[in-house]
Design a protein around this motif. Structure first.
Motif, PDB file in Angstrom:
ATOM      1  N   SER A   1       1.132  -1.244  -0.372  1.00  0.00           N
ATOM      2  CA  SER A   1      -0.334   0.194  -0.267  1.00  0.00           C
ATOM      3  C   SER A   1       1.070   0.675  -0.175  1.00  0.00           C
ATOM      4  CB  SER A   1      -0.749   0.225   1.116  1.00  0.00           C
ATOM      5  OG  SER A   1      -0.324   0.706   2.554  1.00  0.00           O
ATOM      6  N   THR A   2       1.828   0.777   1.062  1.00  0.00           N
ATOM      7  CA  THR A   2       2.901   2.029   0.609  1.00  0.00           C
ATOM      8  C   THR A   2       3.337   2.583  -0.828  1.00  0.00           C
ATOM      9  OG1 THR A   2       4.755   0.980   1.705  1.00  0.00           O
ATOM     10  CG2 THR A   2       3.431   1.900   3.311  1.00  0.00           C
ATOM     11  N   ILE A   3       3.604   1.503  -1.129  1.00  0.00           N
ATOM     12  CA  ILE A   3       4.102   1.585  -2.679  1.00  0.00           C
ATOM     13  C   ILE A   3       2.641   1.852  -4.295  1.00  0.00           C
ATOM     14  CG2 ILE A   3       5.606   0.568  -4.791  1.00  0.00           C
ATOM     15  CD1 ILE A   3       5.896  -0.910  -2.927  1.00  0.00           C
ATOM     16  N   LEU A   4       2.052   1.898  -3.580  1.00  0.00           N
ATOM     17  CA  LEU A   4       1.404   2.235  -4.593  1.00  0.00           C
ATOM     18  C   LEU A   4       0.713   3.427  -4.449  1.00  0.00           C
ATOM     19  CD1 LEU A   4      -1.368   1.110  -6.597  1.00  0.00           C
ATOM     20  CD2 LEU A   4      -2.609   1.120  -4.493  1.00  0.00           C
ATOM     21  N   GLY A   5       0.501   3.788  -3.336  1.00  0.00           N
ATOM     22  CA  GLY A   5       0.160   5.208  -2.767  1.00  0.00           C
ATOM     23  C   GLY A   5       1.307   6.624  -3.353  1.00  0.00           C
ATOM     24  N   THR A   6       2.207   5.454  -3.651  1.00  0.00           N
ATOM     25  CA  THR A   6       3.544   6.498  -4.208  1.00  0.00           C
ATOM     26  C   THR A   6       3.304   6.857  -5.558  1.00  0.00           C
ATOM     27  OG1 THR A   6       5.158   6.254  -2.165  1.00  0.00           O
ATOM     28  CG2 THR A   6       6.062   7.127  -4.479  1.00  0.00           C
ATOM     29  N   VAL A   7       2.974   5.524  -6.322  1.00  0.00           N
ATOM     30  CA  VAL A   7       3.149   5.369  -8.439  1.00  0.00           C
ATOM     31  C   VAL A   7       1.762   5.958  -8.586  1.00  0.00           C
ATOM     32  CG1 VAL A   7       4.231   3.463  -8.666  1.00  0.00           C
ATOM     33  CG2 VAL A   7       1.743   3.453  -7.951  1.00  0.00           C
ATOM     34  N   ILE A   8       0.270   6.466  -7.019  1.00  0.00           N
ATOM     35  CA  ILE A   8      -0.515   7.089  -8.081  1.00  0.00           C
ATOM     36  C   ILE A   8      -1.250   8.476  -7.721  1.00  0.00           C
ATOM     37  CG2 ILE A   8      -1.742   4.946  -7.908  1.00  0.00           C
ATOM     38  CD1 ILE A   8      -3.418   5.596  -5.183  1.00  0.00           C
ATOM     39  N   ASN A   9       0.540   9.026  -6.875  1.00  0.00           N
ATOM     40  CA  ASN A   9       0.368  10.478  -6.792  1.00  0.00           C
ATOM     41  C   ASN A   9      -0.530  11.091  -7.262  1.00  0.00           C
ATOM     42  OD1 ASN A   9       0.235  12.714  -5.340  1.00  0.00           O
ATOM     43  ND2 ASN A   9       2.048  11.535  -4.433  1.00  0.00           N
ATOM     44  N   PRO A  10      -1.558  11.745  -7.030  1.00  0.00           N
ATOM     45  CA  PRO A  10      -2.054  12.808  -8.266  1.00  0.00           C
ATOM     46  C   PRO A  10      -0.694  13.619  -8.546  1.00  0.00           C
ATOM     47  CG  PRO A  10      -2.988  12.765  -7.262  1.00  0.00           C
ATOM     48  CD  PRO A  10      -2.083  11.759  -6.278  1.00  0.00           C
ATOM     49  N   THR A  11      -0.447  14.558  -7.295  1.00  0.00           N
ATOM     50  CA  THR A  11       0.359  15.626  -6.872  1.00  0.00           C
ATOM     51  C   THR A  11       1.478  15.064  -8.052  1.00  0.00           C
ATOM     52  OG1 THR A  11       1.394  14.492  -5.186  1.00  0.00           O
ATOM     53  CG2 THR A  11      -0.032  16.145  -5.112  1.00  0.00           C
ATOM     54  N   ARG A  12       2.017  14.284  -8.352  1.00  0.00           N
ATOM     55  CA  ARG A  12       3.655  13.810  -9.360  1.00  0.00           C
ATOM     56  C   ARG A  12       2.686  13.927 -11.145  1.00  0.00           C
ATOM     57  NH1 ARG A  12       6.243   8.189  -7.170  1.00  0.00           N
ATOM     58  NH2 ARG A  12       7.993   9.433  -9.324  1.00  0.00           N
ATOM     59  N   LYS A  13       4.385  15.280 -11.633  1.00  0.00           N
ATOM     60  CA  LYS A  13       4.013  14.771 -13.003  1.00  0.00           C
ATOM     61  C   LYS A  13       3.800  13.817 -13.875  1.00  0.00           C
ATOM     62  CE  LYS A  13       5.666  17.433 -17.001  1.00  0.00           C
ATOM     63  NZ  LYS A  13       6.962  18.430 -17.507  1.00  0.00           N
ATOM     64  N   LYS A  14       4.336  13.001 -13.136  1.00  0.00           N
ATOM     65  CA  LYS A  14       3.897  11.453 -13.723  1.00  0.00           C
ATOM     66  C   LYS A  14       3.577  10.202 -12.964  1.00  0.00           C
ATOM     67  CE  LYS A  14       7.189  11.217 -17.714  1.00  0.00           C
ATOM     68  NZ  LYS A  14       8.891  10.766 -18.070  1.00  0.00           N
ATOM     69  N   ASN A  15       2.256   9.849 -13.123  1.00  0.00           N
ATOM     70  CA  ASN A  15       1.867   8.579 -12.204  1.00  0.00           C
ATOM     71  C   ASN A  15       0.985   7.575 -13.344  1.00  0.00           C
ATOM     72  OD1 ASN A  15      -0.914   9.591 -12.200  1.00  0.00           O
ATOM     73  ND2 ASN A  15      -0.570  11.533 -11.306  1.00  0.00           N
ATOM     74  N   ASP A  16       1.026   6.950 -12.271  1.00  0.00           N
ATOM     75  CA  ASP A  16      -0.009   5.911 -13.117  1.00  0.00           C
ATOM     76  C   ASP A  16      -1.690   5.739 -12.192  1.00  0.00           C
ATOM     77  OD1 ASP A  16       1.703   4.942 -14.752  1.00  0.00           O
ATOM     78  OD2 ASP A  16       3.754   3.718 -13.072  1.00  0.00           O
ATOM     79  N   LEU A  17      -1.808   6.306 -11.543  1.00  0.00           N
ATOM     80  CA  LEU A  17      -3.286   6.273 -11.349  1.00  0.00           C
ATOM     81  C   LEU A  17      -4.468   6.025 -11.815  1.00  0.00           C
ATOM     82  CD1 LEU A  17      -5.205   7.210  -8.159  1.00  0.00           C
ATOM     83  CD2 LEU A  17      -5.366   9.871 -10.090  1.00  0.00           C
ATOM     84  N   TYR A  18      -4.196   6.117 -13.366  1.00  0.00           N
ATOM     85  CA  TYR A  18      -5.619   5.370 -14.275  1.00  0.00           C
ATOM     86  C   TYR A  18      -5.336   3.878 -14.461  1.00  0.00           C
ATOM     87  CZ  TYR A  18      -8.298   9.917 -14.234  1.00  0.00           C
ATOM     88  OH  TYR A  18      -8.673  11.025 -14.212  1.00  0.00           O
TER      89      TYR A  18
END
Length: 466
Positions: free
Chosen positions: A186-203
C-alpha cells in the motif's frame, strides 16, 4: 487411486513450504489408529456380526450411519423393528481436554450381561489407563445403558486435534504475513498513484483493480459469496493476468518503474494466497475422509460429534477463523452442521484485506457521481441533508421549483446557495479524477451554449417584421 496415495502425491508435487508440510494432516498415521478402535469395540462385544447384520437389513439405516446425520440411533431409523442394542457416541470437554464415550443401550438381558462381564475382566497391567473406566446405569424402562470410555479412539482424536491446532496456528501466522505484505504494498501504491506527481499511474491501476474486483477471483458470481473451488480460483486468476498483460498491455503503459515492481509483487502475493487456499483445501478433504473412514469401520458417529466439540472454542480468535456453522457462527441448531476446517474463511479474509488495505487507496468514480446525471459531481453542492449533487443538476432542480432532495425528499433544494459548494471535495475530485472532471466541465459548457442558442432563437422567432 486411493485417497491416501493421492493425498501424498499432491503434497509432494505442489512444493508447499516446509513450514506448511510440518502442519499437514497425517492421514496415514490417523488411518492406522482406526484398527485398534475397531479391535477394542469387538473385544467389548459392541462390534459384532449381529450388529453388522442388523445394519445391512436397511440401506436407509446404513446411509444414515455413514453420513453421520445424527448419532447412531438405529431404533429411530426403523421403529417398526425392535433392536436389542443401540449405540450412541459422545465426545465431551474442550479441544485441549476431552473424553470420548460409547453409550450402549440394550434391551437384551443376555447381551447386556455379556458386555458387563467383558468390562469386569481386568485388562493387562500395561494397558490400564484412565481411559479404561466405565459407568453403568439403568433406564426406567426395560432398556439398560452402559457408558464406556474408550482408550484407542482417544488417541485418534488427540492426534487429529493436535493437527487442527497446528493448522489454525499456521493460518494465523500466514494471515499476519499477508496483512504485513499488503501494508507494504500500500505504501508503494500510494507513491505510484500520487496525483501531485507529474508522472503517475493512477488511471492504469484504477483499471487493473477494477478488473480484479470484477473478475471475482475469490468470490462467486452473482452472489459474491466466497469461492471454495480451487480450480475455479486458479482459472479466474489466470484469465485476469492474461487480460491485464495482453489487453491492458500494462508493461508498456506504466510510466514508473515502481509500478512494474509493484505489479510483480501483487501477482506473487495472489499466487501465494491461492497456494495457501489449495493447501487448506486438501487438508480439509483429508480430515473429512478420515472421519468418514472412522465412522464406516467403527459404526460410530465421529463426523457428527467431533465438529460439535470444536464449536465449544468458537469464541477464540484462533479457532473462530476456521470454524463455522451453517446455522450461524457459534450457534448450533438441530439442522446446523459445523465445518471443521473452514476454507471459506481464508478467502473471506483475503477479500476483506485486499479491499480495506489496498483497493481503498484509489478512489472510485462510482463513489463521487451525481445521482441525477450519473456523471462526476463537478462543482459539488452538498445540501443541508448531506447529499451531494453537481451544480448543474441542482440549478435545473431549482428552476423546476423542486424543493425535495431526490434521495431523501427533505425540503432543502430551493434554499441551497453558493455556501453549499463543497470546495474541499471539488479540489479532491479535480486532483484524483482530472479526466472525468474535464469531461463534465465540457458537457456543462456545451449545455450552456445550447440553452443560450435556444433562447436567442426563440426571441428572434417572436419578432414581427412590419
Amino acid at each position: 487411486m486411493k485417497f491416501a496415495k493421492r493425498y501424498q502425491e499432491i503434497l509432494m508435487t505442489e512444493n508447499f513450504p516446509e513450514q506448511w508440510m510440518i502442519c499437514m494432516v497425517q492421514y496415514k498415521k490417523l488411518k492406522k489408529l482406526i484398527n485398534p478402535v475397531v479391535d477394542e469395540l469387538v473385544n467389548f462385544g459392541l462390534l459384532s456380526l449381529d450388529i453388522e447384520e442388523e445394519t445391512t437389513n436397511s440401506s436407509a439405516e446404513l446411509d444414515f450411519i455413514n453420513k453421520a446425520v445424527s448419532s447412531l440411533q438405529l431404533e429411530a431409523a426403523n421403529q417398526s423393528k425392535e433392536k436389542d442394542i443401540i449405540l450412541d457416541y459422545e465426545i465431551e470437554g474442550s479441544l485441549e481436554k476431552f473424553s470420548t464415550y460409547v453409550v450402549v443401550d440394550s434391551s437384551d438381558e443376555t447381551r447386556y450381561n455379556s458386555i458387563v462381564s467383558v468390562l469386569a475382566s481386568p485388562p493387562p497391567e500395561e494397558n490400564v489407563t484412565d481411559a479404561d473406566c466405565t459407568e453403568l446405569t439403568k433406564t426406567e424402562n426395560m432398556h439398560k445403558q452402559i457408558k464406556i470410555r474408550l482408550k484407542n479412539d482417544f488417541k485418534f482424536f488427540q492426534l487429529l486435534s493436535n493437527e487442527l491446532l497446528l493448522l489454525w496456528a499456521l493460518n494465523d501466522k500466514l494471515q499476519e504475513e499477508i496483512n504485513k505484505e499488503l501494508k507494504f504494498l500500500s505504501t508503494i501504491l500510494g507513491t505510484v498513484i500520487n496525483p501531485t506527481r507529474k508522472k503517475n499511474d493512477l488511471y492504469i491501476w484504477r483499471e487493473i483493480f477494477q478488473l480484479f474486483v470484477e473478475s471475482k477471483i475469490f468470490t462467486e458470481s452473482p452472489t459474491s459469496k466466497v469461492c471454495n473451488d480451487i480450480k475455479t480460483i486458479q482459472e479466474k486468476f489466470k484469465n485476469f493476468t492474461e487480460k491485464v498483460e495482453t489487453e491492458f498491455k500494462v508493461k508498456k503503459r506504466f510510466n514508473l518503474q515502481q509500478s512494474s515492481d509493484f505489479y510483480v509483487k501483487f501477482i506473487h502475493l495472489n499466487q501465494f494466497i491461492i497456494k495457501l487456499i489449495y493447501f487448506y483445501t486438501i487438508n480439509q478433504m483429508a480430515i473429512r475422509k478420515i472421519l468418514k473412514k472412522f465412522d464406516k469401520q467403527t459404526k460410530l458417529s465421529a463426523q457428527e460429534h467431533f465438529p460439535h466439540l470444536l464449536t465449544d472454542n468458537i469464541n477464540s480468535k484462533q479457532y473462530s477463523a476456521l470454524i463455522s456453522t451453517r446455522g450461524g457462527a457459534g450457534v448450533l441448531s438441530a439442522s446446523s452442521k459445523p465445518v471443521i476446517l473452514n476454507v471459506s474463511s481464508i478467502s473471506r479474509q483475503v477479500v476483506y484485506q485486499f479491499g480495506a488495505i489496498l483497493f481503498d487507496i484509489i478512489p472510485h468514480i462510482d463513489d463521487y457521481t451525481c445521482p441525477v446525471c450519473t456523471y462526476i459531481s463537478y462543482k459539488p453542492i452538498r445540501l443541508d441533508c448531506g447529499h451531494v449533487f453537481c451544480i448543474r443538476c441542482l440549478i435545473k432542480l431549482q428552476r423546476m421549483g423542486q424543493d425535495g432532495c431526490p434521495l431523501c425528499r427533505q425540503q432543502v433544494v430551493l434554499r441551497a446557495c453558493s455556501e453549499n459548494l463543497d470546495d474541499k471535495l471539488a479540489e479532491y475530485l479535480k486532483l484524483y479524477f482530472p479526466l472525468e472532471t474535464k469531461e463534465k466541465q465540457d458537457l456543462n459548457e456545451s449545455e450552456l451554449v445550447k440553452e443560450r442558442y435556444q433562447r436567442v432563437f426563440k426571441k428572434s422567432s417572436d419578432c414581427v417584421v412590419s
